[in-house]
Design a protein around this motif. Sequence first.
Motif, PDB file in Angstrom:
ATOM      1  N   ASN A  33       0.851  -1.180   0.000  1.00 43.14           N
ATOM      2  CA  ASN A  33       0.000   0.000   0.000  1.00 43.14           C
ATOM      3  C   ASN A  33       0.892   1.237   0.000  1.00 43.14           C
ATOM      4  O   ASN A  33       2.116   1.134   0.125  1.00 43.14           O
ATOM      5  CB  ASN A  33      -0.904   0.000   1.242  1.00 43.14           C
ATOM      6  CG  ASN A  33      -2.163   0.828   1.041  1.00 43.14           C
ATOM      7  OD1 ASN A  33      -2.250   1.636   0.115  1.00 43.14           O
ATOM      8  ND2 ASN A  33      -3.147   0.626   1.901  1.00 43.14           N
ATOM      9  N   ARG A  76      -3.680  -8.401  -0.975  1.00 43.46           N
ATOM     10  CA  ARG A  76      -3.906  -7.315  -1.937  1.00 43.46           C
ATOM     11  C   ARG A  76      -3.915  -7.859  -3.371  1.00 43.46           C
ATOM     12  O   ARG A  76      -4.711  -7.401  -4.207  1.00 43.46           O
ATOM     13  CB  ARG A  76      -2.830  -6.242  -1.774  1.00 43.46           C
ATOM     14  CG  ARG A  76      -2.881  -5.080  -2.779  1.00 43.46           C
ATOM     15  CD  ARG A  76      -4.219  -4.376  -2.781  1.00 43.46           C
ATOM     16  NE  ARG A  76      -4.520  -3.700  -1.550  1.00 43.46           N
ATOM     17  CZ  ARG A  76      -4.245  -2.407  -1.321  1.00 43.46           C
ATOM     18  NH1 ARG A  76      -3.689  -1.684  -2.267  1.00 43.46           N
ATOM     19  NH2 ARG A  76      -4.569  -1.862  -0.168  1.00 43.46           N
ATOM     20  N   SER A  77      -3.061  -8.830  -3.662  1.00 46.30           N
ATOM     21  CA  SER A  77      -3.029  -9.397  -5.017  1.00 46.30           C
ATOM     22  C   SER A  77      -4.354 -10.063  -5.349  1.00 46.30           C
ATOM     23  O   SER A  77      -4.836  -9.975  -6.483  1.00 46.30           O
ATOM     24  CB  SER A  77      -1.872 -10.391  -5.161  1.00 46.30           C
ATOM     25  OG  SER A  77      -2.124 -11.606  -4.477  1.00 46.30           O
ATOM     26  N   GLU A  79      -7.280  -9.201  -4.041  1.00 44.38           N
ATOM     27  CA  GLU A  79      -8.273  -8.138  -4.173  1.00 44.38           C
ATOM     28  C   GLU A  79      -8.192  -7.451  -5.530  1.00 44.38           C
ATOM     29  O   GLU A  79      -9.214  -7.059  -6.104  1.00 44.38           O
ATOM     30  CB  GLU A  79      -8.075  -7.106  -3.062  1.00 44.38           C
ATOM     31  CG  GLU A  79      -8.389  -7.631  -1.663  1.00 44.38           C
ATOM     32  CD  GLU A  79      -7.956  -6.668  -0.569  1.00 44.38           C
ATOM     33  OE1 GLU A  79      -8.353  -6.893   0.587  1.00 44.38           O
ATOM     34  OE2 GLU A  79      -7.215  -5.697  -0.873  1.00 44.38           O
ATOM     35  N   GLU A  80      -6.966  -7.295  -6.042  1.00 42.87           N
ATOM     36  CA  GLU A  80      -6.783  -6.553  -7.288  1.00 42.87           C
ATOM     37  C   GLU A  80      -6.697  -7.469  -8.508  1.00 42.87           C
ATOM     38  O   GLU A  80      -6.649  -6.979  -9.647  1.00 42.87           O
ATOM     39  CB  GLU A  80      -5.527  -5.685  -7.186  1.00 42.87           C
ATOM     40  CG  GLU A  80      -5.614  -4.627  -6.087  1.00 42.87           C
ATOM     41  CD  GLU A  80      -4.491  -3.615  -6.155  1.00 42.87           C
ATOM     42  OE1 GLU A  80      -3.662  -3.686  -7.092  1.00 42.87           O
ATOM     43  OE2 GLU A  80      -4.450  -2.741  -5.274  1.00 42.87           O
ATOM     44  N   VAL A  87       1.965  -6.475  -7.340  1.00 44.24           N
ATOM     45  CA  VAL A  87       1.617  -5.611  -6.214  1.00 44.24           C
ATOM     46  C   VAL A  87       2.877  -4.993  -5.617  1.00 44.24           C
ATOM     47  O   VAL A  87       2.952  -3.776  -5.386  1.00 44.24           O
ATOM     48  CB  VAL A  87       0.852  -6.402  -5.116  1.00 44.24           C
ATOM     49  CG1 VAL A  87       0.696  -5.554  -3.854  1.00 44.24           C
ATOM     50  CG2 VAL A  87      -0.514  -6.829  -5.626  1.00 44.24           C
TER      51      VAL A  87
END
Length: 464
Positions: A33, A76-77, A79-80, A87
């Motif tokens: 992030n 995060r990977s 989610e995206e 990421v």
Amino acid sequence: MNLYNTMTKQKEALTPADGKTIRIYACGPTVYNFIHIGNARPICSFDVLRRYLKYRGYDVKYVQNFTDVDDKIIKRSGEEGISALEVAERYISEYRTDAHGLNVMDADVHPRVTDSMDDIISLVQTLVDTGHAYCADGDVYFRTASFPAYGKLSKMPIEELQAGARIDVNSQKESPLDFAVWKGAKPGEPAWESPWGMGRPGWHIECSAMCRRHLGDTLDLHCGGQDLIFPHHENEIAQSEAATGAELARLWMHNGYINVDNKKMSKSLGNFFTVREVAEQYGYEVVRYMMVQAHYRSPINYCVELLEACKASLERLYTCRETLDRAMQSAPSGEISADMQELIDRRRNEFITAMDDDLNTADGISVLFELVRDLNIRTTAADTTKETLAAGAALFDEITGVLGILYHYGKEDEVPAEVMALVEQRAEARKAKDFQRADAIRDEIAALGYAVKETRHGVEISKL
């Protein structure tokens, strides 16, 4: 120079063990992030330390890692819908944008976990071979009971650590305080081959391996945020010293917390701010100044009033420097006055005394403003020579250079054509109500060091 050593809880001299180079390791970000204002504090504080040591004539080898494989990155990977590597690459780039905006120098080495697997696996194997770690169904855990000094950094006995630590329930562990140095692979997660099967490192082992690879068994100084004392640094010490038999670091340096309006910063409280968000409103330099205006071990209470005060202080410094340049253009030539030479020597010594005492940037900035007062008096005196003013300006630049502030002074104010072209593209995107595209262009502009926002007077472009 004396620094407060977290291990001994007293100030101790920071000197190079080899007599030449001070070797420093600073725990870097987990790149999932944008960095928040809490992350900005250590990178700014330790950047000042590095600048000051160089100013004082030391050679410094500064290593700061990137944790580029981690549970948060994997989440995060998912989610995206992109790979963990993508990421990590994205947020390493975003980190560099913010760090450079804050005038933080790149480390001499920025090792990544994914590039350090051989060293990590070798270190884990050493721990297993010596009985300090054990295998359990594809995972490998450090055997805390095998290291009697566990807890020596946080100064908490084993019993209290067991009671206070947030520990996942795991029947495979011999003890609740044992921690993973290698994690068996899970479906869909990045994994590497190892003697214990496919898997990836535990969080703590990576820093031990990278420290050893780039700085040797014993560092001169290990840095990090106060929140890393336990468990991260405690676990680093245990696994490193168990493997090597050598002290991991001669000194430990930890910066204090940042609160927001007198409350602990937390996403759940809605008081969580990224550096990028704050910089878009106030500029990166105000954030940098906020971090260095307080002693690194003191808490900082982030609030609008503090930001405004820091902005005003910077404006006063810029005004002084600009006034000096204008005064030098019209001042008569001649020697440096004796009283000015004495004053310069005294202010320089006062600054060094402050910084030598546990990197006291708060007192160092006080010295800087005393110098500002001295210089403002001399710029209005008719008999002040150009050389006298130049000597004052040189010391002013010395001190601000060590603190890493006033880094926009003397730079061209014209907005680059590349930025103006992006501003026009953003305006077209907004006109077409393509706000996602407009936001993406805004981020491109920020990466080039500028902020853009709409005001009632039109589009405003400013340097970050």
